[in-house]
Design a protein around this motif. Structure first.
Motif, mmCIF file in Angstrom:
data_model
loop_
_atom_site.group_PDB
_atom_site.id
_atom_site.type_symbol
_atom_site.label_atom_id
_atom_site.label_comp_id
_atom_site.label_asym_id
_atom_site.label_seq_id
_atom_site.Cartn_x
_atom_site.Cartn_y
_atom_site.Cartn_z
ATOM 1 N N VAL A 165 -34.824 54.546 44.433
ATOM 2 C CA VAL A 165 -35.292 55.504 43.798
ATOM 3 C C VAL A 165 -35.987 56.113 43.477
ATOM 4 O O VAL A 165 -37.185 55.060 43.007
ATOM 5 C CB VAL A 165 -33.549 56.048 42.917
ATOM 6 C CG1 VAL A 165 -34.146 57.248 42.399
ATOM 7 C CG2 VAL A 165 -31.997 55.185 43.232
ATOM 8 N N ILE A 166 -36.560 56.974 43.873
ATOM 9 C CA ILE A 166 -37.769 57.588 43.010
ATOM 10 C C ILE A 166 -37.946 59.011 42.993
ATOM 11 O O ILE A 166 -37.144 59.530 43.277
ATOM 12 C CB ILE A 166 -39.019 57.169 43.989
ATOM 13 C CG1 ILE A 166 -39.055 57.968 45.656
ATOM 14 C CG2 ILE A 166 -39.071 56.174 44.753
ATOM 15 C CD1 ILE A 166 -39.896 57.763 46.251
ATOM 16 N N ASP A 167 -38.892 59.329 41.723
ATOM 17 C CA ASP A 167 -39.067 61.188 42.349
ATOM 18 C C ASP A 167 -39.157 61.012 43.534
ATOM 19 O O ASP A 167 -40.687 60.878 43.815
ATOM 20 C CB ASP A 167 -39.887 60.972 41.270
ATOM 21 C CG ASP A 167 -39.286 60.548 39.896
ATOM 22 O OD1 ASP A 167 -38.501 60.834 39.832
ATOM 23 O OD2 ASP A 167 -40.396 60.667 38.731
ATOM 24 N N ASP A 168 -39.071 62.436 43.533
ATOM 25 C CA ASP A 168 -38.997 62.666 45.068
ATOM 26 C C ASP A 168 -40.487 64.251 45.257
ATOM 27 O O ASP A 168 -40.729 65.516 43.726
ATOM 28 C CB ASP A 168 -38.362 63.975 45.314
ATOM 29 C CG ASP A 168 -38.499 64.971 46.695
ATOM 30 O OD1 ASP A 168 -39.718 63.622 47.067
ATOM 31 O OD2 ASP A 168 -38.371 65.607 47.216
ATOM 32 N N ASP A 169 -41.999 63.711 45.479
ATOM 33 C CA ASP A 169 -43.406 64.489 45.052
ATOM 34 C C ASP A 169 -43.323 65.689 46.204
ATOM 35 O O ASP A 169 -44.383 66.314 46.500
ATOM 36 C CB ASP A 169 -43.900 63.580 44.985
ATOM 37 C CG ASP A 169 -44.768 62.917 46.517
ATOM 38 O OD1 ASP A 169 -43.634 62.310 47.447
ATOM 39 O OD2 ASP A 169 -45.684 61.516 46.646
ATOM 40 N N ALA A 223 -32.038 62.463 50.655
ATOM 41 C CA ALA A 223 -31.224 62.844 49.341
ATOM 42 C C ALA A 223 -29.702 63.512 48.730
ATOM 43 O O ALA A 223 -29.396 64.592 49.423
ATOM 44 C CB ALA A 223 -32.503 63.892 49.359
ATOM 45 N N SER A 280 -41.375 69.150 48.193
ATOM 46 C CA SER A 280 -40.455 70.568 47.949
ATOM 47 C C SER A 280 -39.970 71.108 48.291
ATOM 48 O O SER A 280 -40.475 71.015 49.874
ATOM 49 C CB SER A 280 -41.694 71.416 47.241
ATOM 50 O OG SER A 280 -42.355 71.155 46.090
ATOM 51 N N HIS A 293 -28.538 56.283 42.128
ATOM 52 C CA HIS A 293 -28.654 54.841 41.615
ATOM 53 C C HIS A 293 -27.085 54.470 42.529
ATOM 54 O O HIS A 293 -27.382 53.063 43.180
ATOM 55 C CB HIS A 293 -29.112 54.339 40.484
ATOM 56 C CG HIS A 293 -29.900 54.563 39.909
ATOM 57 N ND1 HIS A 293 -30.413 56.813 39.125
ATOM 58 C CD2 HIS A 293 -31.065 54.193 39.891
ATOM 59 C CE1 HIS A 293 -31.821 55.815 38.945
ATOM 60 N NE2 HIS A 293 -32.134 54.939 39.344
ATOM 61 N N MET A 309 -36.944 66.712 37.501
ATOM 62 C CA MET A 309 -37.589 66.404 38.832
ATOM 63 C C MET A 309 -36.182 65.796 39.935
ATOM 64 O O MET A 309 -36.337 64.532 39.468
ATOM 65 C CB MET A 309 -38.773 65.927 38.968
ATOM 66 C CG MET A 309 -39.839 64.958 40.565
ATOM 67 S SD MET A 309 -41.109 64.272 40.074
ATOM 68 C CE MET A 309 -42.102 65.119 40.248
ATOM 69 N N GLN A 310 -36.185 65.836 41.158
ATOM 70 C CA GLN A 310 -34.990 65.639 41.967
ATOM 71 C C GLN A 310 -35.319 63.734 42.470
ATOM 72 O O GLN A 310 -36.780 63.934 42.789
ATOM 73 C CB GLN A 310 -35.743 65.946 43.027
ATOM 74 C CG GLN A 310 -33.996 65.859 43.826
ATOM 75 C CD GLN A 310 -33.731 66.183 45.194
ATOM 76 O OE1 GLN A 310 -34.829 67.613 45.933
ATOM 77 N NE2 GLN A 310 -33.403 65.916 45.862
ATOM 78 N N GLN A 311 -34.762 63.606 42.533
ATOM 79 C CA GLN A 311 -34.967 62.073 43.094
ATOM 80 C C GLN A 311 -34.364 61.461 44.332
ATOM 81 O O GLN A 311 -33.375 62.156 44.418
ATOM 82 C CB GLN A 311 -34.552 60.793 41.578
ATOM 83 C CG GLN A 311 -35.292 60.399 40.405
ATOM 84 C CD GLN A 311 -34.536 59.908 39.131
ATOM 85 O OE1 GLN A 311 -33.211 59.435 39.399
ATOM 86 N NE2 GLN A 311 -36.041 59.003 39.292
#
Length: 165
Positions: free
Chosen positions: A10-14, A129, A16, A137, A1-3
């Motif tokens: 920094v978070i996980d991208d939900d 992104a 697409s 980070h 999963m892209q961050q």
């Protein structure tokens, strides 16, 4: 999963990001999608009928005025930097925030590097992104490169001389 960088972390991208050559029938019926402007223009009603969040992305040669009537439909407007040297979307972000009052997420995508983040945030971007070969980070540190700004901008509408007590 892209961050991604959002909310100064920094978070996980939900979401697409849908490719420019993707056909409507190749899209899932649910989930958060950021679609290219051309796909949105051609299939807006079908995309609105999907379950999930709606987002659109624009290349540098595409203008913000093409989506103004639909801003309420988008939780995310992603602005694609095809080259870090192309600054047209800095103006696009300011227009979205200042002229059109867009309150949703404005995301920088494409050739996004650490050195750009501070100014992007000043122009109205609130999610980033960074390029796939860069560490998000490390890029996050770019948001704190400067402690004082002189000019007014989206993130601080008062110039320094008006902020001094």
């Amino acid at each position: 999963m892209q961050q991604i960088i959002k909310g100064n972390r920094v978070i996980d991208d939900d979401w697409s990001l849908v490719g420019a050559d993707t056909a409507l029938d190749a899209l899932p019926n649910s989930g958060n999608l950021i679609v290219p402007l051309a796909l949105w223009k051609e299939h807006a009603s079908a995309l609105k009928a999907r379950d999930g969040g709606q987002g659109v992305w624009l290349d540098a040669e595409e203008i913000i005025e093409d989506i103004i009537e639909h801003l309420a439909d988008f939780q995310v407007v992603a602005l694609n930097f095809t080259a870090f040297t192309d600054g047209r979307h800095y103006s696009s972000a300011r227009l979205l925030r200042e002229r059109y009052g867009y309150k949703g997420e404005i995301r920088a995508i494409g050739d996004v590097l650490r050195d750009q983040l501070f100014l992007m945030r000043r122009c109205g971007f609130d999610a980033f992104a960074v390029r796939a070969d860069r560490d998000p980070h490390d890029a996050l540190l770019g948001l704190d490169d400067f402690s004082v700004t002189y000019q007014a901008a989206v993130d601080d509408p008062l110039p320094l001389f008006r902020r001094r007590g």
